[in-house]
Motif scaffolding. Structure first.
Motif, PDB file in Angstrom:
ATOM      1  N   GLY A  25       0.816  -1.200   0.000  1.00  0.00           N
ATOM      2  CA  GLY A  25       0.000   0.000   0.000  1.00  0.00           C
ATOM      3  C   GLY A  25       0.854   1.255   0.000  1.00  0.00           C
ATOM      4  O   GLY A  25       2.084   1.206  -0.059  1.00  0.00           O
ATOM      5  N   TRP A  26       0.190   2.407   0.091  1.00  0.00           N
ATOM      6  CA  TRP A  26       0.883   3.695   0.116  1.00  0.00           C
ATOM      7  C   TRP A  26       1.582   3.875   1.461  1.00  0.00           C
ATOM      8  O   TRP A  26       1.028   3.555   2.505  1.00  0.00           O
ATOM      9  CB  TRP A  26      -0.104   4.838  -0.104  1.00  0.00           C
ATOM     10  N   GLN A  27       2.799   4.420   1.409  1.00  0.00           N
ATOM     11  CA  GLN A  27       3.569   4.734   2.608  1.00  0.00           C
ATOM     12  C   GLN A  27       3.906   6.219   2.583  1.00  0.00           C
ATOM     13  O   GLN A  27       4.407   6.738   1.579  1.00  0.00           O
ATOM     14  CB  GLN A  27       4.872   3.917   2.646  1.00  0.00           C
ATOM     15  N   GLN A 171      16.218   7.365  -5.947  1.00  0.00           N
ATOM     16  CA  GLN A 171      16.720   6.994  -4.627  1.00  0.00           C
ATOM     17  C   GLN A 171      15.636   7.322  -3.611  1.00  0.00           C
ATOM     18  O   GLN A 171      15.062   8.407  -3.635  1.00  0.00           O
ATOM     19  CB  GLN A 171      17.993   7.749  -4.273  1.00  0.00           C
ATOM     20  N   VAL A 172      15.363   6.362  -2.719  1.00  0.00           N
ATOM     21  CA  VAL A 172      14.287   6.517  -1.741  1.00  0.00           C
ATOM     22  C   VAL A 172      14.813   6.225  -0.346  1.00  0.00           C
ATOM     23  O   VAL A 172      15.544   5.246  -0.139  1.00  0.00           O
ATOM     24  CB  VAL A 172      13.113   5.553  -2.025  1.00  0.00           C
ATOM     25  N   THR A 173      14.449   7.070   0.611  1.00  0.00           N
ATOM     26  CA  THR A 173      14.597   6.760   2.029  1.00  0.00           C
ATOM     27  C   THR A 173      13.250   6.992   2.690  1.00  0.00           C
ATOM     28  O   THR A 173      12.457   7.806   2.240  1.00  0.00           O
ATOM     29  CB  THR A 173      15.664   7.638   2.710  1.00  0.00           C
ATOM     30  N   GLY A 174      12.992   6.230   3.744  1.00  0.00           N
ATOM     31  CA  GLY A 174      11.721   6.363   4.437  1.00  0.00           C
ATOM     32  C   GLY A 174      11.004   5.037   4.561  1.00  0.00           C
ATOM     33  O   GLY A 174      11.537   3.983   4.192  1.00  0.00           O
ATOM     34  N   PRO A 175       9.776   5.043   5.039  1.00  0.00           N
ATOM     35  CA  PRO A 175       9.047   3.804   5.326  1.00  0.00           C
ATOM     36  C   PRO A 175       8.886   2.857   4.142  1.00  0.00           C
ATOM     37  O   PRO A 175       8.836   1.646   4.325  1.00  0.00           O
ATOM     38  CB  PRO A 175       7.687   4.310   5.825  1.00  0.00           C
ATOM     39  N   VAL A 176       8.765   3.384   2.914  1.00  0.00           N
ATOM     40  CA  VAL A 176       8.543   2.492   1.772  1.00  0.00           C
ATOM     41  C   VAL A 176       9.749   1.600   1.497  1.00  0.00           C
ATOM     42  O   VAL A 176       9.628   0.563   0.844  1.00  0.00           O
ATOM     43  CB  VAL A 176       8.160   3.296   0.513  1.00  0.00           C
ATOM     44  N   GLU A 341       8.539  -7.096 -13.495  1.00  0.00           N
ATOM     45  CA  GLU A 341       8.820  -5.659 -13.461  1.00  0.00           C
ATOM     46  C   GLU A 341       8.496  -5.089 -12.084  1.00  0.00           C
ATOM     47  O   GLU A 341       7.744  -5.689 -11.306  1.00  0.00           O
ATOM     48  CB  GLU A 341       7.972  -4.924 -14.508  1.00  0.00           C
ATOM     49  N   ALA A 342       9.024  -3.893 -11.813  1.00  0.00           N
ATOM     50  CA  ALA A 342       8.691  -3.185 -10.577  1.00  0.00           C
ATOM     51  C   ALA A 342       8.795  -1.688 -10.810  1.00  0.00           C
ATOM     52  O   ALA A 342       9.776  -1.202 -11.382  1.00  0.00           O
ATOM     53  CB  ALA A 342       9.617  -3.604  -9.435  1.00  0.00           C
ATOM     54  N   ASN A 343       7.777  -0.969 -10.386  1.00  0.00           N
ATOM     55  CA  ASN A 343       7.734   0.495 -10.410  1.00  0.00           C
ATOM     56  C   ASN A 343       7.397   1.001  -9.025  1.00  0.00           C
ATOM     57  O   ASN A 343       6.884   0.254  -8.186  1.00  0.00           O
ATOM     58  CB  ASN A 343       6.655   1.008 -11.373  1.00  0.00           C
ATOM     59  N   VAL A 344       7.649   2.268  -8.787  1.00  0.00           N
ATOM     60  CA  VAL A 344       7.040   2.923  -7.636  1.00  0.00           C
ATOM     61  C   VAL A 344       6.158   4.046  -8.132  1.00  0.00           C
ATOM     62  O   VAL A 344       6.448   4.690  -9.151  1.00  0.00           O
ATOM     63  CB  VAL A 344       8.088   3.470  -6.636  1.00  0.00           C
ATOM     64  N   LEU A 345       5.046   4.248  -7.426  1.00  0.00           N
ATOM     65  CA  LEU A 345       4.162   5.384  -7.646  1.00  0.00           C
ATOM     66  C   LEU A 345       4.482   6.428  -6.590  1.00  0.00           C
ATOM     67  O   LEU A 345       4.723   6.082  -5.426  1.00  0.00           O
ATOM     68  CB  LEU A 345       2.698   4.964  -7.533  1.00  0.00           C
ATOM     69  N   ILE A 346       4.493   7.683  -6.976  1.00  0.00           N
ATOM     70  CA  ILE A 346       4.865   8.764  -6.063  1.00  0.00           C
ATOM     71  C   ILE A 346       3.786   9.836  -6.084  1.00  0.00           C
ATOM     72  O   ILE A 346       3.379  10.280  -7.166  1.00  0.00           O
ATOM     73  CB  ILE A 346       6.214   9.393  -6.478  1.00  0.00           C
TER      74      ILE A 346
END
Length: 420
Positions: A25-27, A171-176, A341-346
């Motif tokens: 889910g969304w983080q 680049q991502v930092t945080g709960p996700v 495949e893998a994507n992130v939604l922002i």
């Protein structure tokens, strides 16, 4: 002496419970940074790998034995030698030319190397073309993650020359990052913690804890069993809600009718829709296929740019002022119907605006725009080739569906060498 390198296929989770567990889910509270091309991406990734204290999970479609691949090997070996757990998952087609010596050095240093669906050449030709591990994900210490379209190869650097690719990652930092970590562990066949357990690790102090961000981020992916259409459905939903602008930059563009219809419908109701596609393709068929769709889209007001400076390899999009996506998935039959495949939604206005500015600069300064009344000269050969390309691409997933599907398996294969 024999060194075992693992051979893994993870097309599907082993049971329904695991499939549900991998529905993320969304983080909130994440910090996201757009990384454009290898000049930005590789230094950030290598710096994170050098700071790793506990664990590195890395998966990629392509790894070459060039200056980028050799540096990656050295960094991973150094990490493993200082006690970091390192798991590397490679695609058997995209990494099929790696030498036994390259893999052996990693394995002897303690790196767990996994190859997804490798196959020997037939008459000197690799035939394992379909249902590939196409994801590009790096997770370090379950605290910082990278995801996007950039492989570990020197052709993502500008000094490679005219064939250097234009591409994007995040680049991502945080709960996700906990979700990305859990996903990467699960796909590599490793034991995973419960949701409570893997998220608790995010609270430990680390070099990557920075000021809390505002970004809402969600991991989505496709496999060939339980999540076949997740990425396509995310695009369709976002397009159906678009009110102001849509920008899609995609290297291989030949989506299904539902997605095409939503693109067209958005333009019809007054949304400014821009597509950035390859003008200098690394795969000619991709350009021919995309161009068969131009007439359908242009007549309803879609603006089409062809990037002509070098091959476009990006897989990014934005809708209105806050929705964006970055990942490995193209909008073609391979990515939407066959590959892993893998994507992130922002959902982040600042990130959306930054991505928009970068893509707008690309469109204005490095692309040619197709005229609204563009008409092709209808030579017989052009009609014939266009007809064949359109229908082959349209029915491609069904045709490949006749081929044997991958089955989950984890068994060793061996790289042998002899001591002297």
């Amino acid at each position: 002496m024999t060194v075992a390198v693992e051979h893994i296929s993870t097309d599907q989770p082993p049971d329904e419970a695991k499939a549900r567990d991998l529905d993320y889910g969304w983080q909130g509270g994440n910090r996201v940074e757009l990384l454009e091309n290898g000049e930005t991406y590789f230094p950030q990734v290598f710096d994170a790998l050098r700071k790793a204290r506990r664990e590195i999970l890395l998966e990629t479609f392509i790894l070459f034995e060039d200056k980028v691949g050799l540096e990656l090997k050295a960094v991973l070996i150094e990490a493993a030698q200082r006690g970091v757990k390192v798991v590397v998952s490679l695609d058997g087609f995209g990494c099929g030319e790696l030498s036994p010596a390259f893999l052996r050095e990693l394995a002897e240093a303690g790196v767990a190397v996994q190859m997804f669906d490798p196959a020997a050449k037939t008459l000197g030709i690799r035939t394992n073309w379909f249902r590939r591990l196409h994801r590009k994900i790096v997770v370090v210490d379950a605290e910082v993650a990278f995801i996007g379209g950039i492989n570990f190869s020197a052709d993502h650097l500008g000094d490679y020359g005219p064939e250097a690719k234009q591409d994007y990652a995040l680049q991502v930092t945080g709960p996700v990052v906990a979700d990305l970590h859990h996903f990467a562990l699960a796909q590599s066949g490793r034991q995973v913690r419960t949701r409570r357990g893997w998220r608790r690790r995010q609270q430990r102090p680390s070099p990557w804890h920075t000021e809390k961000g505002d970004g809402q981020v969600r991991l989505i992916y496709r496999d060939n069993v339980h999540h076949r259409d997740d990425i396509e459905e995310a695009y369709i939903h976002a397009l159906s809600q678009a009110q102001k602008r849509v920008v899609i930059a995609n290297a291989y563009f030949f989506p299904g009718y539902r997605l095409l219809r939503e693109i067209r419908n958005a333009a019809r109701r007054g949304v400014r829709v821009q597509l950035i596609m390859q003008g200098q393709p690394d795969v000619l068929l991709a350009k021919l296929a995309a161009r068969t769709l131009y007439g359908y889209l242009l007549k309803d007001g879609v603006v089409i740019h062809e990037y002509c400076e070098r091959p476009l390899h990006g897989k990014v999009a934005l809708v209105d002022d806050d929705w964006s996506t970055v990942g490995s998935s193209n909008l073609d039959p391979l990515s939407l119907s066959l590959n892993l495949e893998a994507n992130v939604l922002i959902r982040d206005r600042a990130f959306n605006q930054h991505l928009y500015e970068r893509l707008e600069t690309l469109a204005k300064n490095h692309c040619r725009t197709m005229p609204e009344n563009r008409k092709q000269r209808l030579w017989l050969w052009r009609l014939t080739v266009g007809f064949l390309v359109f229908h082959v691409m349209r029915h491609f997933p069904v045709l490949t569906g006749w081929l044997p599907a991958h089955k989950p398996r984890l068994k060793p294969f061996e790289v042998q060498h002899h001591d002297t």
